[in-house]
Structure formats: structure tokens, C-alpha cells
Design an enzyme around this catalytic site. Structure first.
Site, PDB file in Angstrom:
ATOM      1  N   ARG A   1      33.305  16.173  49.083  1.00 36.51           N
ATOM      2  CA  ARG A   1      33.680  17.236  49.792  1.00 36.51           C
ATOM      3  C   ARG A   1      33.344  17.141  51.397  1.00 36.51           C
ATOM      4  O   ARG A   1      32.176  16.692  51.612  1.00 36.51           O
ATOM      5  CB  ARG A   1      33.575  18.783  49.635  1.00 36.51           C
ATOM      6  CG  ARG A   1      34.030  18.939  48.067  1.00 36.51           C
ATOM      7  CD  ARG A   1      35.568  19.068  48.363  1.00 36.51           C
ATOM      8  NE  ARG A   1      36.278  19.771  46.993  1.00 36.51           N
ATOM      9  CZ  ARG A   1      37.042  19.202  46.031  1.00 36.51           C
ATOM     10  NH1 ARG A   1      36.977  17.835  46.097  1.00 36.51           N
ATOM     11  NH2 ARG A   1      37.443  19.732  45.101  1.00 36.51           N
TER      12      ARG A   1
ATOM     13  N   GLU B   1      41.829  19.028  56.272  1.00 36.55           N
ATOM     14  CA  GLU B   1      42.739  17.839  55.931  1.00 36.55           C
ATOM     15  C   GLU B   1      44.062  18.364  55.926  1.00 36.55           C
ATOM     16  O   GLU B   1      44.482  19.565  55.266  1.00 36.55           O
ATOM     17  CB  GLU B   1      42.313  17.238  54.368  1.00 36.55           C
ATOM     18  CG  GLU B   1      40.729  16.831  54.347  1.00 36.55           C
ATOM     19  CD  GLU B   1      40.460  16.714  52.880  1.00 36.55           C
ATOM     20  OE1 GLU B   1      39.605  16.024  52.676  1.00 36.55           O
ATOM     21  OE2 GLU B   1      41.320  16.795  51.868  1.00 36.55           O
TER      22      GLU B   1
ATOM     23  N   HIS C   1      42.051  11.417  51.484  1.00 39.56           N
ATOM     24  CA  HIS C   1      41.485  12.136  50.295  1.00 39.56           C
ATOM     25  C   HIS C   1      42.445  11.486  49.026  1.00 39.56           C
ATOM     26  O   HIS C   1      43.121  12.114  48.417  1.00 39.56           O
ATOM     27  CB  HIS C   1      41.890  13.582  50.105  1.00 39.56           C
ATOM     28  CG  HIS C   1      41.125  14.406  49.364  1.00 39.56           C
ATOM     29  ND1 HIS C   1      40.575  15.689  49.688  1.00 39.56           N
ATOM     30  CD2 HIS C   1      40.635  14.169  48.136  1.00 39.56           C
ATOM     31  CE1 HIS C   1      40.152  16.172  48.757  1.00 39.56           C
ATOM     32  NE2 HIS C   1      40.125  15.163  47.712  1.00 39.56           N
TER      33      HIS C   1
END
Length: 334
Positions: free
Chosen positions: A237, A266, A285
Site C-alpha cells: 500500500r 492512484e 498497481h
């Protein structure tokens, strides 16, 4: 024919929710897919929900309080930092997740980022594309064999790292609050404190969940203790690393570089400072991605919701204390 249950899907990161629809149809559940997943939309939909499936959109206290008939909130993933678990528990709602999701994928991606740092792959590639045939760019390159990898967080994904790292000849340290020498021996790692791991490692890879204890875990103090030749890798994270401190560390040479699959925001803003640095590798990600991992995730997450709604114990309950709550809504799970 009216549906026995209604399950809201707040959002999803794959082409369709047909697999979820099929799994939930087996118990007579209707799927309601949110259009935006914004809080106000979810609050409006929540009173209709017997269950909620959420990927990245926040399932806030307001949403949960509005879900007066909801018995289960399922996370299509591992971490539950986007769910107000405390409110769910207080209201007697079971929270599930998929803890075995993407273990191979994320551990492989972490090793890919490590190799990219160690061999300067991305930097060399960029140079060639810019018309430069120069091997002597960036920090000095060293043989990987004999260097030290520190793993922060030895959960399912962290446990998958040591055999892959050892195949490249790396020595492996590990830190997690509940790590004992016996568990460390089982996985072939050396158990250390966080500060010792930071000081000794040539590479650090983060596999901890985001909690109040881990938010900002790696800040200026920790980055200053790293070797100037060391790299930090994060596939967990973004908020676990203080981005401002990391930018300072990278621009002032406290550390050699970073490789990140996760960011605090993000996607990042166009002017996000780390985007302009040559000693940072950033992927979107994507560590969890594979056709197989997404299939497993969709099926397992939907199955857990279906199990709770039909009185079966799911494979993973994030808040097991809810089972002792007098107001537990899925009373058949007692």
C-alpha cells in the site's frame, strides 16, 4: 420470480462481473452494480443490500450504517483498509476477504522490481530509447549473490518471497510484529527488528497491510538508516511509505532507488514528484494481475458472500469477534 437476496458491487477492476453473477445466482441473489461507487450512490443503494462486494471504492461508515439489512461485506482482495471494519463489527456485519489472492503474482512482481533495480533494467532501457548506448548510468551495479533482502510483513505473500530470493543467492531477513524465531526458521529467514532490517538490507520489500500502525511506517528516520546503495520496493500500500520523505531520500542520495507498484493516490497527479526521477520505477498497481488470479478472486470473493447469506462459515472472516456480537445479523453462523 423475486430474488432471495440482493448484493451490491461497488466497483471492479476486470472486464465484467459475470463470474460473480453466476456464483450468486446459485443462491438466488440479484446483483446490483453501482455506476460510480461514490459514497452518496452507495448510501442510496445500501438499504436494498443483503450483501456488499467491494474492490477499491471506500465502504464507509455512512454506507454501512445505511445498509440496515446487510449481513456481509466481502472484499475482492486481501487488504480491508477501504472498509470501515469497526462500524461493520459494531452493527453485526461479517467482513470477508480473500487472503490467498495473488500470492504468486505479487511475490513474482516484487522480485521483478528487485531485479529491475539490481540490474538497472528500466534505466538502461530508457537510455537506449533516448539514443544513448551507455552502460555506466545510475548507481554502481553489484552482484546480487551474497546481498541481503529484508522482508517487512511475513504474511501469505511475504512467505512466498524467501525461496525466490534464495534462488538468486540473496540472504533473507524478515520483520513482522508477531514473527518468532521458530516461524523464521520455518521459512528460512533471519528474524530481526525493523530497525536492524532497515540498516542491514541491500533491498527491502514491503508486504504489510495498511493499518494505523503501518501508515507512514517508512519515514525519514527509517530512510536515513538505509544503506546509500540500498533499494526499497513496495507492492503493498502506498501510504506505508512517506512519499515526501522518499522523494527527499532519492534526490539527496540517502538510498540508491525505489520500485513502487502502489502510490498514496492512484493514479497519481501529473506533477507527482516521483514521476520525474530516474532512480524510481513505478508500475500501475499491477502486481496482482494474471488471468488466473482474477478468476480465483472473483469466484472466491463472491462465494464467501454467498456462504454467509446461506448460513455457511466462509473461508476467511476479517472480524471474527463479530461472531460473538449479540446483534450478529447472520445469526445462523453462531
Amino acid at each position: 420470480m423475486s430474488s432471495r437476496y440482493r448484493v451490491i458491487i461497488t466497483d471492479y477492476g476486470w472486464p465484467s462481473v459475470e463470474l460473480e453473477r453466476q456464483v450468486l445466482a446459485e443462491i438466488g441473489a440479484e446483483l446490483i452494480v453501482a455506476e460510480t461507487g461514490a459514497e452518496d450512490e452507495l448510501v442510496a443503494l445500501a438499504p436494498k443490500a443483503d450483501g456488499i462486494l467491494t474492490n477499491w471504492k471506500p465502504t464507509t461508515g455512512n454506507v454501512i450504517q445505511a445498509a440496515s439489512e446487510c449481513k456481509v461485506i466481502g472484499r475482492t482482495g486481501i487488504g480491508v483498509d477501504n472498509i470501515d471494519v469497526e462500524t461493520a463489527t459494531a452493527l453485526g456485519i461479517v467482513v470477508t476477504n480473500v487472503p490467498v489472492f495473488c500470492v504468486d503474482e505479487v511475490s513474482d512482481h516484487a522480485m521483478a522490481l528487485l531485479l529491475t533495480c539490481a540490474r538497472k533494467v528500466a534505466l538502461l532501457d530508457r537510455g537506449v530509447r533516448d539514443g544513448e548506448w551507455d552502460r555506466d548510468v545510475g548507481s554502481s551495479m553489484h552482484r546480487m549473490r551474497g546481498q541481503t533482502l529484508g522482508i517487512i510483513g511475513l504474511g501469505k505473500i511475504g512467505e512466498a518471497i524467501p525461496p525466490k530470493a534464495k534462488a538468486f543467492g540473496l540472504e533473507v531477513l524478515a520483520y513482522t510484529p508477531r514473527l518468532t524465531p521458530q516461524i523464521a526458521q520455518k521459512y528460512g529467514v533471519e528474524c530481526t527488528s525493523l530497525q536492524e532490517l532497515i540498516a542491514r538490507s541491500d533491498f527491502i520489500t514491503i508486504h504489510a497491510p495498511l493499518t494505523p500502525d503501518t501508515e507512514g511506517l517508512i519515514g525519514e528516520k527509517e530512510l536515513r538508516k538505509m544503506k546509500p546503495t540500498a533499494y526499497i520496493i513496495n507492492t503493498s500500500r502506498g501510504d506505508i511509505i512517506d512519499s515526501t520523505a522518499l522523494h527527499k531520500a532519492l534526490t539527496e542520495g540517502w538510498i540508491a532507488g525505489a520500485a513502487l507498484d502502489v502510490l498514496p493516490q492512484e493514479p497519481p497527479a501529473d506533477d507527482y514528484p516521483l514521476l520525474g526521477l530516474d532512480n524510481v520505477v513505478i508500475t500501475p498497481h499491477a502486481a496482482f494481475m494474471s488471468e488466473e488470479s482474477i478468476y480465483d478472486l472473483e469466484v472466491k470473493a463472491a462465494t464467501a458472500v454467498a456462504q454467509v447469506l446461506t448460513g455457511q462459515m466462509p473461508e476467511s472472516i476479517v472480524n471474527p469477534q463479530v461472531l460473538e456480537n449479540p446483534v450478529l445479523r447472520a445469526k445462523q453462523l453462531r
